[in-house]
Design a protein around this motif. Structure first.
Motif, PDB file in Angstrom:
ATOM      1  N   GLU A 183       4.395  -8.947  -6.370  1.00  0.00           N
ATOM      2  CA  GLU A 183       3.295  -8.148  -6.575  1.00  0.00           C
ATOM      3  C   GLU A 183       3.233  -6.959  -6.845  1.00  0.00           C
ATOM      4  O   GLU A 183       2.950  -6.045  -7.921  1.00  0.00           O
ATOM      5  CB  GLU A 183       2.220  -8.353  -5.152  1.00  0.00           C
ATOM      6  N   PHE A 184       4.257  -6.094  -5.960  1.00  0.00           N
ATOM      7  CA  PHE A 184       4.545  -4.594  -6.312  1.00  0.00           C
ATOM      8  C   PHE A 184       5.452  -4.390  -7.669  1.00  0.00           C
ATOM      9  O   PHE A 184       5.110  -3.302  -8.233  1.00  0.00           O
ATOM     10  CB  PHE A 184       5.336  -4.133  -5.298  1.00  0.00           C
ATOM     11  N   ALA A 185       6.340  -5.281  -7.887  1.00  0.00           N
ATOM     12  CA  ALA A 185       7.118  -5.353  -9.117  1.00  0.00           C
ATOM     13  C   ALA A 185       6.117  -5.234 -10.456  1.00  0.00           C
ATOM     14  O   ALA A 185       6.286  -4.542 -11.633  1.00  0.00           O
ATOM     15  CB  ALA A 185       7.880  -6.411  -9.362  1.00  0.00           C
ATOM     16  N   ALA A 186       5.024  -5.828 -10.421  1.00  0.00           N
ATOM     17  CA  ALA A 186       3.887  -6.045 -11.417  1.00  0.00           C
ATOM     18  C   ALA A 186       3.358  -4.383 -11.515  1.00  0.00           C
ATOM     19  O   ALA A 186       3.310  -3.939 -12.446  1.00  0.00           O
ATOM     20  CB  ALA A 186       2.835  -6.884 -11.111  1.00  0.00           C
ATOM     21  N   ASP A 205       0.891  -1.269  -0.057  1.00  0.00           N
ATOM     22  CA  ASP A 205       0.003   0.078   0.028  1.00  0.00           C
ATOM     23  C   ASP A 205       0.691   1.365   0.033  1.00  0.00           C
ATOM     24  O   ASP A 205       0.452   2.184  -0.785  1.00  0.00           O
ATOM     25  CB  ASP A 205      -1.157   0.041   0.998  1.00  0.00           C
ATOM     26  N   ALA A 206       1.812   1.413   0.889  1.00  0.00           N
ATOM     27  CA  ALA A 206       2.418   2.559   0.948  1.00  0.00           C
ATOM     28  C   ALA A 206       3.409   2.938  -0.244  1.00  0.00           C
ATOM     29  O   ALA A 206       3.529   3.980  -0.580  1.00  0.00           O
ATOM     30  CB  ALA A 206       3.335   2.582   2.452  1.00  0.00           C
ATOM     31  N   GLN A 207       3.947   1.810  -0.658  1.00  0.00           N
ATOM     32  CA  GLN A 207       4.772   1.953  -1.806  1.00  0.00           C
ATOM     33  C   GLN A 207       3.983   2.400  -3.317  1.00  0.00           C
ATOM     34  O   GLN A 207       4.414   3.045  -4.021  1.00  0.00           O
ATOM     35  CB  GLN A 207       5.626   0.709  -2.020  1.00  0.00           C
ATOM     36  N   ARG A 208       2.712   1.869  -3.282  1.00  0.00           N
ATOM     37  CA  ARG A 208       1.958   2.130  -4.153  1.00  0.00           C
ATOM     38  C   ARG A 208       1.610   3.525  -4.241  1.00  0.00           C
ATOM     39  O   ARG A 208       1.588   4.380  -5.200  1.00  0.00           O
ATOM     40  CB  ARG A 208       0.589   1.107  -4.305  1.00  0.00           C
ATOM     41  N   ALA A 215      17.128 -11.377  -2.569  1.00  0.00           N
ATOM     42  CA  ALA A 215      17.488 -12.392  -3.539  1.00  0.00           C
ATOM     43  C   ALA A 215      16.438 -12.193  -4.488  1.00  0.00           C
ATOM     44  O   ALA A 215      15.400 -11.656  -4.627  1.00  0.00           O
ATOM     45  CB  ALA A 215      17.473 -13.884  -2.980  1.00  0.00           C
ATOM     46  N   ASP A 216      16.567 -13.337  -5.653  1.00  0.00           N
ATOM     47  CA  ASP A 216      15.876 -13.054  -6.844  1.00  0.00           C
ATOM     48  C   ASP A 216      14.331 -13.773  -6.731  1.00  0.00           C
ATOM     49  O   ASP A 216      14.125 -14.903  -6.644  1.00  0.00           O
ATOM     50  CB  ASP A 216      16.478 -13.895  -8.147  1.00  0.00           C
ATOM     51  N   TYR A 217      13.386 -12.975  -6.296  1.00  0.00           N
ATOM     52  CA  TYR A 217      12.053 -13.207  -5.818  1.00  0.00           C
ATOM     53  C   TYR A 217      11.266 -13.626  -7.183  1.00  0.00           C
ATOM     54  O   TYR A 217      10.197 -14.001  -6.923  1.00  0.00           O
ATOM     55  CB  TYR A 217      11.215 -11.979  -5.183  1.00  0.00           C
ATOM     56  N   ARG A 218      11.731 -13.492  -8.257  1.00  0.00           N
ATOM     57  CA  ARG A 218      10.855 -13.552  -9.324  1.00  0.00           C
ATOM     58  C   ARG A 218      10.448 -14.742  -9.928  1.00  0.00           C
ATOM     59  O   ARG A 218       9.285 -15.100 -10.541  1.00  0.00           O
ATOM     60  CB  ARG A 218      11.760 -12.739 -10.491  1.00  0.00           C
ATOM     61  N   SER A 219      11.261 -16.079  -9.409  1.00  0.00           N
ATOM     62  CA  SER A 219      10.718 -17.337  -9.872  1.00  0.00           C
ATOM     63  C   SER A 219      10.451 -18.176  -8.701  1.00  0.00           C
ATOM     64  O   SER A 219      10.316 -19.396  -8.996  1.00  0.00           O
ATOM     65  CB  SER A 219      11.916 -17.975 -10.809  1.00  0.00           C
ATOM     66  N   ILE A 220      10.332 -17.712  -7.353  1.00  0.00           N
ATOM     67  CA  ILE A 220       9.953 -18.513  -6.588  1.00  0.00           C
ATOM     68  C   ILE A 220       8.617 -19.394  -6.416  1.00  0.00           C
ATOM     69  O   ILE A 220       7.585 -18.388  -7.266  1.00  0.00           O
ATOM     70  CB  ILE A 220      10.065 -17.807  -5.022  1.00  0.00           C
ATOM     71  N   THR A 221       8.479 -20.310  -5.843  1.00  0.00           N
ATOM     72  CA  THR A 221       7.310 -20.992  -6.013  1.00  0.00           C
ATOM     73  C   THR A 221       6.063 -20.509  -5.048  1.00  0.00           C
ATOM     74  O   THR A 221       6.378 -20.006  -3.946  1.00  0.00           O
ATOM     75  CB  THR A 221       7.381 -22.472  -5.405  1.00  0.00           C
ATOM     76  N   PRO A 222       4.920 -20.068  -5.601  1.00  0.00           N
ATOM     77  CA  PRO A 222       3.971 -19.319  -4.922  1.00  0.00           C
ATOM     78  C   PRO A 222       3.489 -20.027  -3.489  1.00  0.00           C
ATOM     79  O   PRO A 222       3.690 -21.231  -3.633  1.00  0.00           O
ATOM     80  CB  PRO A 222       2.775 -19.319  -5.736  1.00  0.00           C
ATOM     81  N   GLY A 223       3.633 -19.355  -2.560  1.00  0.00           N
ATOM     82  CA  GLY A 223       3.436 -19.863  -1.247  1.00  0.00           C
ATOM     83  C   GLY A 223       4.471 -20.022  -0.252  1.00  0.00           C
ATOM     84  O   GLY A 223       4.347 -20.572   0.866  1.00  0.00           O
ATOM     85  N   THR A 224       5.714 -20.081  -1.007  1.00  0.00           N
ATOM     86  CA  THR A 224       6.806 -20.340  -0.234  1.00  0.00           C
ATOM     87  C   THR A 224       7.849 -19.467   0.556  1.00  0.00           C
ATOM     88  O   THR A 224       8.571 -19.778   1.189  1.00  0.00           O
ATOM     89  CB  THR A 224       7.952 -21.001  -0.807  1.00  0.00           C
ATOM     90  N   ASN A 225       7.293 -17.902   0.130  1.00  0.00           N
ATOM     91  CA  ASN A 225       8.061 -16.834   0.620  1.00  0.00           C
ATOM     92  C   ASN A 225       7.219 -15.681   0.478  1.00  0.00           C
ATOM     93  O   ASN A 225       7.060 -14.842  -0.415  1.00  0.00           O
ATOM     94  CB  ASN A 225       9.526 -16.485  -0.219  1.00  0.00           C
TER      95      ASN A 225
END
Length: 301
Positions: free
Chosen positions: A129-132, A87-90, A111-121
């Motif tokens: 989400e914010f990168a989108a 929210d604040a960053q948006r 670390a590189d969050y772009r390809s992690i498995t959903p639900g693991t971090n």
């Protein structure tokens, strides 16, 4: 021409280091604070001449836009969970766009969050989400990815069991682990802020080690054999983190509960968050503090 950089989250640990790194260059730095009376911001301004303190609430779009007016770059170093990273960053991003800011550096530093498995971090997913949102905004953005903070190896990250002469690992003791000190991350962020045409992502790693090489370094530094201790698989640790998250009284409000630390190790030891395009030479020859350097300083050797 002097570049004006606004730093959000400047009163935090990493944010203060970024301010210090920026002031080593020809920059005009503004510290964005939500409180009209912020002793931490005032101390930074007093310590580093040329630093200006501006006040705006993230829920007040008009005042936030005014605070960013005339800046070329906004550096976000805010820290927290969804209300902050989301929210604040948006709100900060929207104000930057309206104020005509040229570039935006989101609070990634991970670390590189772009390809992690959903639900693991959780924390990585908030950044993804914010990168989108950043990618959809009409502003040039650069994320700084640096692995984990090396500074955490001496306390917050229970990877090295100093009293028991053990180094933990999950799945493989030879998985590459990326570490960068906060000061090196701050220096890189300042250089990215002053770079007129940086890429979407800048990856750096002060050191690239394994659990095996950490154990070897500790053995050499202390003169006492440090042995590897298998703690299970990354999948098992992920399951433990899920249970810890469900049982946590703080729920999802706490930025770094124990289960989030487990999730970070899952991302690292699974290899999913390993940096793939490290470019330490992008800004010329730099001194990078190694894992051994940090451990030696901690041990006083």
């Amino acid at each position: 021409m002097t570049t004006t950089v606004v730093v959000a989250g400047a009163t935090g640990d990493l944010g203060g280091r970024i301010v210090r790194a920026l002031r080593e260059h020809d920059t005009h730095v503004r510290l964005l604070t939500r409180s009209r009376s912020s002793p931490s911001a005032e101390r930074l301004a007093a310590t580093y001449p040329g630093v200006e303190v501006v006040t705006a609430d993230y829920t007040d779009h008009a005042s936030l836009t005014t605070a960013l007016d005339g800046a070329e770059v906004v550096v976000s170093a805010v820290s927290g969970t969804r209300p902050v990273i989301g929210d604040a960053q948006r709100a900060l991003l929207a104000a930057a766009v309206e104020a005509g800011v040229q570039r935006f550096i989101p609070s990634d530093y991970a670390a590189d969050y772009r390809s992690i498995t959903p639900g693991t971090n959780r924390n990585f997913e908030l950044r993804r989400e914010f990168a989108a949102d950043v990618d959809a905004a009409p502003i040039r953005a650069t994320s700084v990815l640096n692995g984990a903070f090396t500074d955490m190896l001496t306390g917050q990250a229970p990877l090295i069991l100093f009293d028991r002469q053990r180094v933990l690992y999950w799945s493989s003791a030879d998985q590459v682990l990326d570490f960068t000190t906060k000061d090196d991350v701050a220096r890189t962020t300042a250089l990215v802020a002053l770079d007129p045409a940086p890429p979407r992502v800048v990856e750096v790693a002060g050191d690239r080690v394994t659990a095996r090489s950490i154990a070897d370094a500790m053995s050499r530094l202390t003169g006492t054999p440090f042995r590897l201790q298998w703690a299970g698989t990354a999948g098992t640790l992920s399951a433990m983190a899920r249970v810890g998250r469900r049982l946590s009284r703080a729920g999802d409000d706490e930025p770094f509960p124990a289960w989030q630390g487990m999730q970070y190790f899952v991302s690292m030891f699974s290899g999913e968050a390993e940096l793939r395009h490290v470019d330490n030479a992008r800004y010329g020859v730099q001194h990078w503090t190694t894992v051994r350097d940090v451990l030696a300083a901690h041990l006083g050797t």
